[in-house]
Motif scaffolding. Structure first.
Motif, PDB file in Angstrom:
ATOM      1  N   TYR A   1      -7.179  -4.051   6.972  1.00 48.75           N
ATOM      2  CA  TYR A   1      -5.707  -3.601   8.371  1.00 48.75           C
ATOM      3  C   TYR A   1      -6.121  -3.069   8.779  1.00 48.75           C
ATOM      4  N   THR A   2      -6.725  -2.557   8.513  1.00 47.74           N
ATOM      5  CA  THR A   2      -7.422  -1.449   9.243  1.00 47.74           C
ATOM      6  C   THR A   2      -8.938  -1.972   9.934  1.00 47.74           C
ATOM      7  N   LYS A   3      -9.588  -3.170  10.085  1.00 46.90           N
ATOM      8  CA  LYS A   3     -10.702  -3.210  10.653  1.00 46.90           C
ATOM      9  C   LYS A   3      -9.905  -4.199  11.716  1.00 46.90           C
ATOM     10  N   LEU A   4      -8.981  -4.912  10.961  1.00 48.21           N
ATOM     11  CA  LEU A   4      -7.879  -6.106  12.066  1.00 48.21           C
ATOM     12  C   LEU A   4      -8.160  -5.143  13.415  1.00 48.21           C
ATOM     13  N   ALA A   5      -6.716  -4.026  12.512  1.00 44.28           N
ATOM     14  CA  ALA A   5      -6.118  -3.437  14.371  1.00 44.28           C
ATOM     15  C   ALA A   5      -7.503  -2.683  15.076  1.00 44.28           C
ATOM     16  N   ALA A   6      -8.382  -2.518  14.486  1.00 42.66           N
ATOM     17  CA  ALA A   6      -9.994  -1.948  15.340  1.00 42.66           C
ATOM     18  C   ALA A   6     -10.325  -3.285  16.170  1.00 42.66           C
ATOM     19  N   TRP A   7      -9.972  -4.284  15.272  1.00 41.77           N
ATOM     20  CA  TRP A   7     -10.244  -5.549  16.459  1.00 41.77           C
ATOM     21  C   TRP A   7      -9.035  -6.021  17.402  1.00 41.77           C
ATOM     22  N   ILE A   8      -8.224  -5.980  17.161  1.00 39.74           N
ATOM     23  CA  ILE A   8      -7.439  -6.286  18.099  1.00 39.74           C
ATOM     24  C   ILE A   8      -7.184  -4.909  19.642  1.00 39.74           C
ATOM     25  N   PHE A   9      -7.564  -3.328  19.534  1.00 40.55           N
ATOM     26  CA  PHE A   9      -6.844  -2.311  19.457  1.00 40.55           C
ATOM     27  C   PHE A   9      -8.569  -1.963  20.117  1.00 40.55           C
ATOM     28  N   PRO A  10      -9.750  -2.226  20.801  1.00 39.15           N
ATOM     29  CA  PRO A  10     -11.246  -1.949  20.641  1.00 39.15           C
ATOM     30  C   PRO A  10     -11.237  -0.851  21.199  1.00 39.15           C
ATOM     31  N   SER A  11     -10.197  -0.874  22.129  1.00 39.33           N
ATOM     32  CA  SER A  11     -10.255   1.052  22.858  1.00 39.33           C
ATOM     33  C   SER A  11      -9.837   1.951  22.446  1.00 39.33           C
ATOM     34  N   ALA A  12      -8.262   1.719  21.341  1.00 36.61           N
ATOM     35  CA  ALA A  12      -8.025   2.781  20.547  1.00 36.61           C
ATOM     36  C   ALA A  12      -8.283   3.103  20.036  1.00 36.61           C
ATOM     37  N   ASP A  13      -7.469   4.224  19.498  1.00 35.67           N
ATOM     38  CA  ASP A  13      -8.642   5.072  17.989  1.00 35.67           C
ATOM     39  C   ASP A  13      -7.733   4.846  16.859  1.00 35.67           C
ATOM     40  N   VAL A  14      -8.496   4.290  15.874  1.00 35.29           N
ATOM     41  CA  VAL A  14      -7.758   4.059  14.906  1.00 35.29           C
ATOM     42  C   VAL A  14      -8.250   3.650  13.846  1.00 35.29           C
ATOM     43  N   SER A  15      -7.442   4.907  13.004  1.00 36.61           N
ATOM     44  CA  SER A  15      -8.076   4.968  12.132  1.00 36.61           C
ATOM     45  C   SER A  15      -7.026   5.169  10.650  1.00 36.61           C
ATOM     46  N   MET A  16      -7.630   5.724   9.558  1.00 35.09           N
ATOM     47  CA  MET A  16      -7.214   5.906   7.965  1.00 35.09           C
ATOM     48  C   MET A  16      -6.685   7.145   7.679  1.00 35.09           C
ATOM     49  N   GLN A  17      -5.612   7.043   7.215  1.00 32.23           N
ATOM     50  CA  GLN A  17      -5.580   8.170   6.408  1.00 32.23           C
ATOM     51  C   GLN A  17      -4.488   7.866   4.329  1.00 32.23           C
ATOM     52  N   HIS A  18      -6.161   8.109   3.527  1.00 31.16           N
ATOM     53  CA  HIS A  18      -5.441   7.829   2.189  1.00 31.16           C
ATOM     54  C   HIS A  18      -5.156   8.568   0.814  1.00 31.16           C
ATOM     55  N   ALA A  19      -4.349   9.010   0.522  1.00 26.53           N
ATOM     56  CA  ALA A  19      -3.682   9.279  -1.078  1.00 26.53           C
ATOM     57  C   ALA A  19      -4.879  10.070  -1.529  1.00 26.53           C
ATOM     58  N   ARG A  20      -4.931  11.037  -1.688  1.00 29.27           N
ATOM     59  CA  ARG A  20      -5.946  11.867  -2.276  1.00 29.27           C
ATOM     60  C   ARG A  20      -5.731  11.041  -3.918  1.00 29.27           C
ATOM     61  N   LEU A  21      -6.778  10.994  -4.578  1.00 31.80           N
ATOM     62  CA  LEU A  21      -6.636   9.921  -5.753  1.00 31.80           C
ATOM     63  C   LEU A  21      -6.483  11.283  -6.886  1.00 31.80           C
ATOM     64  N   ARG A  22      -5.406  11.024  -7.778  1.00 33.58           N
ATOM     65  CA  ARG A  22      -5.409  11.862  -9.076  1.00 33.58           C
ATOM     66  C   ARG A  22      -4.896  11.129 -10.516  1.00 33.58           C
ATOM     67  N   SER A  23      -5.798  12.425 -11.563  1.00 33.02           N
ATOM     68  CA  SER A  23      -5.500  11.088 -13.058  1.00 33.02           C
ATOM     69  C   SER A  23      -4.664  12.202 -13.297  1.00 33.02           C
ATOM     70  N   VAL A  24      -4.148  11.684 -15.134  1.00 34.66           N
ATOM     71  CA  VAL A  24      -2.192  11.407 -15.289  1.00 34.66           C
ATOM     72  C   VAL A  24      -3.218  12.553 -16.230  1.00 34.66           C
ATOM     73  N   SER A  25      -4.324  12.425 -16.338  1.00 35.37           N
ATOM     74  CA  SER A  25      -4.832  13.813 -17.292  1.00 35.37           C
ATOM     75  C   SER A  25      -5.862  14.091 -17.271  1.00 35.37           C
ATOM     76  N   ASN A  26      -6.838  15.233 -18.046  1.00 32.37           N
ATOM     77  CA  ASN A  26      -8.146  14.769 -18.391  1.00 32.37           C
ATOM     78  C   ASN A  26      -8.936  13.905 -19.377  1.00 32.37           C
ATOM     79  N   HIS A  27      -7.888  13.057 -19.898  1.00 30.37           N
ATOM     80  CA  HIS A  27      -9.041  11.944 -20.788  1.00 30.37           C
ATOM     81  C   HIS A  27     -10.039  11.094 -19.559  1.00 30.37           C
TER      82      HIS A  27
END
Length: 369
Positions: free
Chosen positions: A209-235
């Protein structure tokens, strides 16, 4: 995506607003209709091609229900423009991310939305002339589709399998105009996986849907903000299990999303269908639009201003309704990332008019806080 989702909301706002907004929508409709001076070009085109549209399933359904299909589609486009996208409804079709982009398009460029719908309705396709990087064509499966996704037949949600609200107005079916807009884009985003009678939903990821937003709004500034990945333990096994799961956004990540909306942009959030205080809880499954951040500047009551200054409220759009989170931080805890449409030039909005200073929606929120 968008199958049997139950959002965890601040209930008192949710229930109060649902009881008020339908009456506001009707008043807005009647008021706006008095000042229509000129028929838009897209309206005339839809009416002219009503008998020749390639959407054969909708033609048959409209005939069975003795409805003028062109007038029906025009009415739905007008309703979305008047109400800033509020009535958009995906039904059970797993198209939440695409209709979220549709909502933002109606919010920012309402008559371009009308032009795209007219192209798809009349020609079965929309070309690069509408400001998209490639032509989009509705497949025959999409144009002839009359049956809903398999999600509607699951467990306690079992209902009839009609696709459209025009066939069954009582069971949260998709509206015809929202299918005309979203289904062809779904075909392009997931080649070979038709949205018609899909058994498991579309399951678009944020890249889609970031790709689609960039298609629909080609002159806009479209970007993604992901949550950082975290592991539950060191195992090693735990790290491997956690490696593919985005957790909910942390405060520094959330600050960028809040700033985008406060400055006039819109953000499509990926949210969890379950709330959790566990920082390793994954946030995924449904796309919604963070459409307004309510700060003290929008409040007229001194007490409400103090409370909103300390903790802004957030307005989310999904499934034809607004949902208000008393604390934006609660929304952060069920959000795993977002597609950000930055405000720039014409791409700027204050959000739904109901939540501006002195308007009915904002007054309702002030009375509750």
């Amino acid at each position: 995506s968008g199958l049997t989702v139950q959002l965890h909301l601040d209930k008192r706002f949710h229930l109060a607003m649902l009881s008020v907004l339908p009456r506001l929508s009707l008043a807005t409709c009647c008021l706006a209709s008095r000042f229509t001076l000129q028929e838009p070009a897209w309206e005339a085109r839809i009416m002219e091609c009503s008998a020749s549209t390639p959407w054969s399933a909708l033609q048959k359904i409209a005939k069975d229900h003795k409805r003028n299909l062109g007038r029906y589609i025009v009415g739905q486009v007008h309703a979305r423009i008047r109400q800033k996208g509020l009535p958009i409804q995906q039904g059970w079709e797993g198209l939440c991310s695409i209709v979220s982009v549709e909502y933002v398009l109606v919010m920012l460029e309402p008559h371009r939305f009308g032009d795209i719908v007219a192209d798809l309705f009349c020609n079965g396709s929309v070309s690069e002339e509408r400001g998209i990087p490639q032509a989009i064509t509705a497949s025959r499966e999409v144009r002839e589709c009359m049956k809903s996704s398999g999600a509607e037949a699951d467990g306690e949600n079992r209902r009839n399998m009609d696709l459209f609200k025009l066939q069954d107005s009582g069971n949260n079916k998709i509206n015809a105009v929202d299918w005309i807009f979203s289904a062809p884009f779904a075909d392009v985003l997931k080649p070979g996986i038709t949205p018609c009678e899909n058994r498991s939903g579309q399951s678009q990821i944020m890249d889609d849907y970031t790709k689609l937003a960039a298609w629909i709004f080609p002159s806009a500034d479209v970007s993604m903000q992901h949550a950082r990945l975290r592991s539950v333990s060191n195992h090693p096994v735990a790290k491997w299990i956690a490696s593919g799961k985005h957790k909910h956004l942390q405060k520094d990540e959330w600050a960028k999303i809040m700033k985008t909306v406060q400055e006039g942009g819109q953000v499509i959030l990926r949210v969890s269908t379950k709330a959790s205080t566990n920082s390793n809880h994954g946030a995924s499954g449904h796309a919604v639009v963070l459409t307004a951040v309510l700060t003290e500047e929008r409040a007229s009551d001194s007490c409400a201003r103090d409370l909103l200054q300390a903790s802004p409220a957030c307005v989310v759009w999904s499934w034809g309704k607004y949902y208000v989170f008393e604390s934006c931080d609660n929304l952060r805890k069920v959000s795993g990332g977002g597609t950000l449409l930055q405000a720039r030039g014409d791409y700027r909005t204050e959000g739904p008019w109901r939540f501006l200073l002195g308007k009915p929606g904002m007054a309702l929120i002030e009375s509750h806080v």
